[in-house]
Design an enzyme around this catalytic site. Structure first.
Site, PDB file in Angstrom:
ATOM      1  CE1 TYR A 118      76.573  69.073  20.350  1.00  0.00           C
ATOM      2  CE2 TYR A 118      78.491  70.066  21.397  1.00  0.00           C
ATOM      3  CZ  TYR A 118      77.196  69.581  21.470  1.00  0.00           C
ATOM      4  OH  TYR A 118      76.518  69.620  22.664  1.00  0.00           O
TER       5      TYR A 118
ATOM      6  N   GLY B  73      41.195  45.497  29.344  1.00  0.00           N
ATOM      7  CA  GLY B  73      42.266  46.462  29.087  1.00  0.00           C
ATOM      8  C   GLY B  73      43.114  46.126  27.868  1.00  0.00           C
TER       9      GLY B  73
ATOM     10  CE  LYS C  25      46.425  40.826  28.211  1.00  0.00           C
ATOM     11  NZ  LYS C  25      45.600  39.734  27.640  1.00  0.00           N
TER      12      LYS C  25
ATOM     13  CB  THR D  20      37.381  38.299  33.158  1.00  0.00           C
ATOM     14  OG1 THR D  20      36.767  37.076  32.721  1.00  0.00           O
ATOM     15  CG2 THR D  20      38.594  38.568  32.286  1.00  0.00           C
TER      16      THR D  20
ATOM     17  CG  ASN E 230      32.693  38.370  24.955  1.00  0.00           C
ATOM     18  OD1 ASN E 230      32.310  39.533  24.912  1.00  0.00           O
ATOM     19  ND2 ASN E 230      33.301  37.839  26.006  1.00  0.00           N
TER      20      ASN E 230
ATOM     21  CB  ALA F   7      83.488  72.173   6.877  1.00  0.00           C
TER      22      ALA F   7
ATOM     23  NE  ARG G  34      47.108  32.935  24.526  1.00  0.00           N
ATOM     24  CZ  ARG G  34      46.211  33.270  23.607  1.00  0.00           C
ATOM     25  NH1 ARG G  34      46.539  33.292  22.336  1.00  0.00           N
ATOM     26  NH2 ARG G  34      44.986  33.592  23.959  1.00  0.00           N
TER      27      ARG G  34
ATOM     28  N   GLY H 279      47.539  41.404  35.443  1.00  0.00           N
ATOM     29  CA  GLY H 279      48.324  40.282  34.904  1.00  0.00           C
ATOM     30  C   GLY H 279      49.244  40.647  33.766  1.00  0.00           C
TER      31      GLY H 279
ATOM     32  CE  LYS I 103      73.018  70.624  25.135  1.00  0.00           C
ATOM     33  NZ  LYS I 103      73.832  70.621  26.349  1.00  0.00           N
TER      34      LYS I 103
HETATM   35  C1  UD1 Z   1      38.318  37.381  27.151  1.00  0.00           C
HETATM   36  C2  UD1 Z   1      36.920  36.769  27.229  1.00  0.00           C
HETATM   37  C3  UD1 Z   1      36.506  36.217  25.874  1.00  0.00           C
HETATM   38  C4  UD1 Z   1      36.595  37.308  24.828  1.00  0.00           C
HETATM   39  C5  UD1 Z   1      37.966  37.983  24.847  1.00  0.00           C
HETATM   40  C6  UD1 Z   1      37.916  39.225  23.967  1.00  0.00           C
HETATM   41  C7  UD1 Z   1      36.745  35.918  29.502  1.00  0.00           C
HETATM   42  C8  UD1 Z   1      36.699  34.727  30.355  1.00  0.00           C
HETATM   43  N1  UD1 Z   1      36.898  35.710  28.208  1.00  0.00           N
HETATM   44  O1  UD1 Z   1      39.216  36.329  26.856  1.00  0.00           O
HETATM   45  O2  UD1 Z   1      35.188  35.705  25.913  1.00  0.00           O
HETATM   46  O3  UD1 Z   1      36.310  36.767  23.557  1.00  0.00           O
HETATM   47  O4  UD1 Z   1      38.331  38.385  26.175  1.00  0.00           O
HETATM   48  O5  UD1 Z   1      39.189  39.758  23.810  1.00  0.00           O
HETATM   49  O6  UD1 Z   1      36.609  37.014  29.974  1.00  0.00           O
HETATM   50  N2  UD1 Z   1      42.163  40.157  33.600  1.00  0.00           N
HETATM   51  C9  UD1 Z   1      42.182  40.553  34.914  1.00  0.00           C
HETATM   52  N3  UD1 Z   1      42.222  39.606  35.888  1.00  0.00           N
HETATM   53  C10 UD1 Z   1      42.210  38.264  35.610  1.00  0.00           C
HETATM   54  C11 UD1 Z   1      42.181  37.862  34.252  1.00  0.00           C
HETATM   55  C12 UD1 Z   1      42.147  38.836  33.266  1.00  0.00           C
HETATM   56  O7  UD1 Z   1      42.184  41.740  35.205  1.00  0.00           O
HETATM   57  O8  UD1 Z   1      42.224  37.449  36.565  1.00  0.00           O
HETATM   58  C13 UD1 Z   1      42.149  41.201  32.544  1.00  0.00           C
HETATM   59  C14 UD1 Z   1      43.333  41.121  31.604  1.00  0.00           C
HETATM   60  O9  UD1 Z   1      44.339  42.060  31.958  1.00  0.00           O
HETATM   61  C15 UD1 Z   1      42.729  41.493  30.256  1.00  0.00           C
HETATM   62  C16 UD1 Z   1      41.249  41.211  30.409  1.00  0.00           C
HETATM   63  O10 UD1 Z   1      41.002  41.002  31.763  1.00  0.00           O
HETATM   64  O11 UD1 Z   1      42.929  42.852  29.934  1.00  0.00           O
HETATM   65  C17 UD1 Z   1      40.829  39.973  29.610  1.00  0.00           C
HETATM   66  O12 UD1 Z   1      41.592  38.857  30.025  1.00  0.00           O
HETATM   67  P1  UD1 Z   1      42.276  37.890  28.998  1.00  0.00           P
HETATM   68  O13 UD1 Z   1      43.073  36.918  29.743  1.00  0.00           O
HETATM   69  O14 UD1 Z   1      42.950  38.657  27.927  1.00  0.00           O
HETATM   70  O15 UD1 Z   1      40.978  37.147  28.409  1.00  0.00           O
HETATM   71  P2  UD1 Z   1      40.832  36.505  26.957  1.00  0.00           P
HETATM   72  O16 UD1 Z   1      41.381  35.131  27.002  1.00  0.00           O
HETATM   73  O17 UD1 Z   1      41.318  37.418  25.938  1.00  0.00           O
HETATM   74 MG    MG Z   2      42.510  39.078  25.977  1.00  0.00          MG
END
Ligand code: UD1
Ligand code: MG
Length: 453
Positions: free
Chosen positions: A364, A98, A20, A75, A165, A378, A13, A9, A349
């Site tokens: 140069y 990630g 991202k 996630t 978390n 110069a 935001r 994704g 270069k």
């Molecule tokens: C997530 C946690 C939250 C925690 C926070 C810490 C969940 C539901 N929530 O929220 O509890 O406090 O991280 O930073 O996990 N991603 C995917 N596929 C998806 C959605 C997300 O691969 O369908 C990846 C994103 O690229 C990202 C990671 O999972 O790197 C976390 O997703 P993100 O949307 O950033 O979750 P947060 O809202 O930060």
């Molecule tokens: Mg996040």
């Protein structure tokens, strides 16, 4: 140990065309930061979960195995896709968001050790999150973690700091395989990996071992980068971390807030970095060198006891006791030997400058090789491009190039030769000769004075 990195994704935001996790923090993508710390654990396999659109660019970015989450369902869904791609069946698996680029190896190791020690079903990295932030909140009752409440679904007061978390987990893989598919959709319409925390917590017998464990880590390490403000915060934290490491090893950084040093840069003790400097990529700086104010050093090697003032070095190699700047631009392939002086609007270069040579003003030098003790007047230009191809200029030792000389390449100037001011050198100059004019011609030898007639 196996590892799954959740990296799908664009992150709504971030408001970006770039995936991202490919946004960079101090010169390296977030994903690379995560994969770097993971590789220090020497895992047996690493899976990166990405989305179909980002897959090609993520894949070109990493040696890890990349697998695709078809839709951004959350996630837990991403983790399910990752688990599916793993060849391991049992043992522990790290699942890492990630977008947590500042996580360090000691913290990750603590997470794993705690997981083994407690024999938990899942161990998570937790931290004290500032009031008002959108992290998942640990639901802890009687000291025990019962689940994680995501911000979107949380009715608790978030105007005070809370236990959050961090988005880094160590799971029992066999249990994760069994349970990740059973996660129910949340009220906000996503499959949360954090629902598994509540599921594991329900396994914990009232008196028995804890199925859910947590290690408290530093807030700075668990910064989750969901938007550009956090990206800048991550950059600032990492910048400070890198600079503190150099200072502890004897490097003077006059103003850390106005200095950028990327993580892979090597700096010897007793280097002094003045304000406004950027030292980036695979650069190194030798002992006793003073850099700045206002210098940019990219992928360059600078030897010891040099000064580099207000100049831009890119892909250059510089020897010892060299003075550069102000206002020099050294482009890729520049090699400066020892005791050279070079500055005041000089551009180089793919050029080698021999020891003891001076290039002081508005010149140069491209595709050139200069011997030792050469003086470049110069306004000297190597005319290295004829509209079709680049050509070399070779200048011997102890050569004096007069002001405003045009060296029309390919051309050679022999040892000890001289050119007059404004000479346009179109043909090679013999050792010891003096040439002047347009086109430059060898000056006639003065007739020997005859005495005693
Ligand atoms: C997530 C946690 C939250 C925690 C926070 C810490 C969940 C539901 N929530 O929220 O509890 O406090 O991280 O930073 O996990 N991603 C995917 N596929 C998806 C959605 C997300 O691969 O369908 C990846 C994103 O690229 C990202 C990671 O999972 O790197 C976390 O997703 P993100 O949307 O950033 O979750 P947060 O809202 O930060
Ligand atoms: Mg996040």
């Amino acid at each position: 140990m196996s590892v799954i990195v959740l990296a799908a994704g664009r992150g709504t935001r971030m408001k970006s065309r770039t995936p991202k996790v490919l946004h960079s923090v101090l010169g390296k993508s977030m994903l690379d930061h995560v994969l770097d710390v993971v590789s220090d654990l020497h895992p047996h396999e690493v899976i990166v979960v990405t989305d179909p659109e980002s897959a090609p660019v993520v894949a070109s970015h990493t040696d890890a195995r990349v697998t695709i989450q078809a839709l951004p369902l959350g996630t837990a869904d991403a983790a399910a896709v990752g688990v599916e791609a793993l060849s391991s069946r049992a043992g522990a698996v790290l699942v890492l968001n990630g977008d947590v680029p500042l996580l360090s190896l000691p913290s990750l190791t603590r997470l794993i050790h705690e997981h083994d020690r407690v024999r938990a079903t899942v161990t998570l990295g937790a931290f004290r999150a500032p009031a008002g932030t959108k992290y998942g909140r640990l639901d802890r009752r009687d000291g025990r973690i019962r689940g994680v409440v995501e911000a979107a679904d949380d009715r608790a007061d978030r105007s005070v700091e809370f236990e959050a978390n961090g988005g880094v987990y160590c799971f029992d893989l066999a249990w994760l395989r069994e349970n990740v598919g059973a996660v129910r959709v949340s009220p906000s319409g996503e499959y949360y990996i954090t629902a598994l925390i509540a599921a594991a917590a329900r396994l914990t017998p009232d008196s028995g071992e804890h199925a859910v464990a947590a290690v408290m880590l530093d807030e700075a390490e668990l910064l989750g980068v969901d938007d550009r403000a956090r990206l800048a915060q991550a950059e600032a934290i990492l910048r400070q971390r890198v600079i503190e490491r150099h200072m502890a090893r004897g490097v003077t950084v006059v103003d850390p807030a106005r200095t950028v040093i990327e993580p892979d840069v090597r700096i010897e003790p007793d280097v002094r970095i003045e304000p406004g400097c950027f030292v980036r990529g695979n650069s190194s700086i030798g002992a006793g060198t003073v850099v700045g104010p206002y210098a940019v050093i990219d992928d360059s090697v600078v030897g010891s006891d040099c000064t580099v003032v207000q100049s831009y070095l890119d892909g250059a190699t510089v020897g010892e006791r060299v003075r550069i700047g102000p206002f020099a631009r050294l482009r890729p392939g520049t090699v400066i030997e020892c005791d050279v002086m070079l500055g005041n609007f000089v551009e180089t270069k793919a050029t080698t400058i021999g020891s003891g040579s001076h290039v002081h003003h508005v010149s140069y030098l491209g595709d050139a090789r200069l011997g030792s003790n050469v003086n470049i007047g110069a306004g000297t230009i190597t005319c290295n491009y004829d509209g079709h191809a680049k050509h070399p200029t070779v200048i011997g030792n102890d050569v004096f190039i007069g002001c405003d000389t045009m060296l029309v390449a390919p051309v050679e100037v022999g040892d000890g030769a001289r050119t007059g001011a404004g000479a346009v050198v179109t043909r090679s100059v013999a050792a010891g000769a003096t040439v002047v004019g347009i086109p430059a011609r060898e000056m006639a030898q003065k007739p020997r004075e005859e005495h005693g007639r």
